[in-house]
Design an enzyme around this catalytic site. Structure first.
Site, PDB file in Angstrom:
ATOM      1  N   PRO A  87       0.829  -1.211   0.000  1.00  0.00           N
ATOM      2  CA  PRO A  87       0.000   0.000   0.000  1.00  0.00           C
ATOM      3  C   PRO A  87       0.861   1.257   0.000  1.00  0.00           C
ATOM      4  O   PRO A  87       2.009   1.230   0.442  1.00  0.00           O
ATOM      5  CB  PRO A  87      -0.808  -0.129   1.305  1.00  0.00           C
ATOM      6  CG  PRO A  87       0.006  -1.031   2.173  1.00  0.00           C
ATOM      7  CD  PRO A  87       0.700  -1.972   1.248  1.00  0.00           C
TER       8      PRO A  87
ATOM      9  N   ASP B 253      16.792  -1.074   8.559  1.00  0.00           N
ATOM     10  CA  ASP B 253      17.840  -1.947   8.041  1.00  0.00           C
ATOM     11  C   ASP B 253      17.300  -2.687   6.815  1.00  0.00           C
ATOM     12  O   ASP B 253      16.094  -2.909   6.680  1.00  0.00           O
ATOM     13  CB  ASP B 253      18.264  -2.941   9.122  1.00  0.00           C
ATOM     14  CG  ASP B 253      19.564  -3.654   8.787  1.00  0.00           C
ATOM     15  OD1 ASP B 253      20.279  -3.197   7.870  1.00  0.00           O
ATOM     16  OD2 ASP B 253      19.873  -4.657   9.455  1.00  0.00           O
TER      17      ASP B 253
END
Length: 574
Positions: free
Chosen positions: A319, A374
């Protein structure tokens, strides 16, 4: 008589390369205590980056040595590698870091062979290590029993973790820790004769902090326990707090943080210990958080293929606003997004494929200060075609045909990154309450400031490029324009020469490739007038070029900022 194929020798050579890597990893890690005691903060940042680079450096060296020693003709007989795997298993069975040794073997195999040679016969797709160890082979924790004397136990804990630098105010620290412990636990816990405190023996170091990590136990319940320690230069060591809230401890081990430096005799058992106090964390995240990011990648991949095999989950487009550089898809039941580089970028983007890859790899090596997600980089992912929703696969094939290919009933993803899935900030503020919007925009500005003070400039600071974590923290995750803050030329917009200049479609002043005009931020960042005004009231200094120049000056003078991954008295503004 034909010479026997040297499977056992190849296995030994692979393990020798692993030992070389582990020794170098250990040396860097063991230096963390001295760097903390001597307040060598810039050196700590360099050590962190060097340790991340170490794995690939040592794996490349090991692969080259294998080729030099055995020769390509002998070594690249892939049909014989099940023999190497069997010999290697015998070698690593007695080790305390055997699961890491499996991942190392996989890395070496993948440097020698193309990905279509990968199978569980030749390498460790699934681990051969036991899920649970029968018993702890190395004592990794210390146990404390208060017996009603919390103050005495806290003193013992700090005495057992003394440094070459003294505590600045030990009595004051103990009084504060005792008060915090009693305030954050139910009254009966502190009086419970069965209460015990179990702490991991090794101190965890990261940036300018050191952390004692463990748990509080009664007969029926447990709480995580973290005591952060700071070195105040010229004053001494300070115990900065005591944290027992699982959500706060989870943030300390967040995927947005630099990896800890910690001596871990038995990695699997320490990760198991962390998993017990942080059950919401994935095993992959916990390995990564203590520097074993390659093994974290192995654990992630195993969890992913297990999820695909055991559920009806199918890939869909993520989304949010479609990216101009990256295409992003996800599995609804798996908390990760997969990012691939499009073949063609929006005309307003000036980067190319190589630059995008470089920027994503850069993020791995810098201090993310809790504000950048990360990433893990993968090559040649293969998924069953029926695991993609047709609309998702069609879009990926349209925007990145050089990266995504259908091969029969398999979809090949030649190159991608994975990141933790978050709620895009623009979607969050569209649907959030007034209070949620205010808190999110306040944290958004704080994220930009903390990144900047760590010498990171996001480049494209639009809300769609930031996400909100499950703990409500705002995190940057779109790296195609990221750069070092010191590379940017912040400028004030020159005064218009004539009234007509301000009405012109083009600027009346020259603009260099690295020029940034903070006065332009409001109209670029916010289409909503109320949000624009709110953000100006919270972080209006971000619209001033002099603010950014001041941060650049501090960075060039070698200052390393404090950014705390836990709540404390006062604010952690840089």
């Amino acid at each position: 008589m034909a010479q026997q194929w040297p499977a056992a020798d190849i296995a030994r050579q692979i393990l020798l390369g692993f030992d070389d890597y582990r020794d170098a990893f250990r040396r860097i890690t063991e230096g963390a205590r001295a760097r903390f005691e001597q307040a060598r903060w810039q050196e700590a940042q360099r050590a962190s980056a060097a340790r991340i680079s170490l794995y690939e450096e040592k794996a490349n060296e090991a692969g080259a040595r294998l080729l030099a020693h055995f020769g390509r003709t002998v070594l690249l007989q892939v049909e014989r590698w099940p023999q190497v795997k069997a010999a290697y298993i015998e070698l690593i069975d007695p080790r305390l870091d055997d699961e890491l040794a499996e991942t190392w073997y996989n890395s070496i195999f993948c440097k020698l062979f193309s990905h279509d040679c990968i199978s569980d016969r030749t390498m460790f797709i699934q681990t051969t290590r036991p899920a649970f160890r029968a018993e702890e082979r190395v004592a990794q924790t210390r146990l404390y029993r208060p017996h009603g004397n919390l103050a005495g136990v806290l003193r013992q804990i700090l005495d057992d973790h003394a440094f070459d630098v003294p505590y600045a105010d030990l009595a004051g620290d103990l009084a504060r820790l005792g008060a915090q412990l009693q305030s954050c636990l139910p009254d009966w816990v502190c009086k419970d004769p069965a209460l015990s405190i179990e702490l991991f023996c090794s101190v965890l170091y990261r940036n300018k902090g050191a952390y004692l990590v463990g748990r509080l136990n009664t007969r029926d319940e447990q709480w995580p326990l973290v005591i952060p320690l700071l070195h105040r230069e010229g004053q001494g060591i300070v115990a900065d707090g005591l944290i027992t809230d699982e959500a706060e401890v989870s943030i300390i081990f967040s995927f947005t943080r630099t990896y800890f430096m910690v001596e871990v005799p038995v990695p699997a058992e320490f990760v198991g210990f962390l998993k017990r106090i942080l059950p919401g964390k994935y095993i992959a995240e916990l390995y990564t958080s203590i520097g074993f990011y390659k093994h974290g990648k192995s654990e992630f991949y195993r969890a992913l293929i297990d999820h695909l095999a055991s559920t009806d989950d199918r890939f869909v487009m993520a989304p949010g606003v479609r990216g101009m550089v990256m295409s992003v898809f996800t599995l609804p039941g798996f908390n990760t997004v997969f990012k691939i580089i499009k073949d063609r970028f929006s005309p307003i983007k000036t980067v190319n494929h190589a630059a995008v890859i470089e920027k994503y790899r850069l993020v791995k090596h810098v201090d993310r200060v809790g504000r950048m997600a990360d990433t893990q980089e993968f090559a040649d992912f293969r998924f069953p075609k029926d695991k993609f929703e047709p609309e998702c696969l069609a879009e990926l094939l349209e925007v990145a045909p050089s990266t995504v290919e259908v091969q029969g009933e398999t979809v090949l993803i030649r190159h991608c990154w994975t990141e933790r899935r978050m709620t895009p900030l623009n979607l969050y503020v569209e649907s959030g309450s007034e209070q949620q919007v205010r808190e999110a925009l306040e944290d958004y500005g704080l994220a930009i400031k903390q990144l900047a003070a760590a010498n990171i400039f996001p480049g494209d600071m639009l809300l769609k490029n930031f996400g909100v974590t499950r703990h409500g923290r705002v995190v940057f995750y779109d790296y195609d324009e990221v750069c070092f803050l010191t590379e940017v030329n912040f400028r004030h917009i020159p005064e218009a020469r004539y009234p007509e200049d301000e009405m012109a479609s083009e600027p009346w002043y020259s603009v260099g490739p690295n020029d940034v005009f903070p006065e332009e931020f409001p109209r670029f960042l916010f289409t909503d007038r109320a949000q624009r005004q709110l953000f100006a009231s919270l972080h209006g200094e971000l619209y001033d070029a002099d603010y950014w120049k001041g941060l650049q000056k501090a960075i060039r003078e070698g200052k390393v900022i404090d950014v705390f991954p836990y709540r404390r008295s006062g604010h952690d503004h840089p």
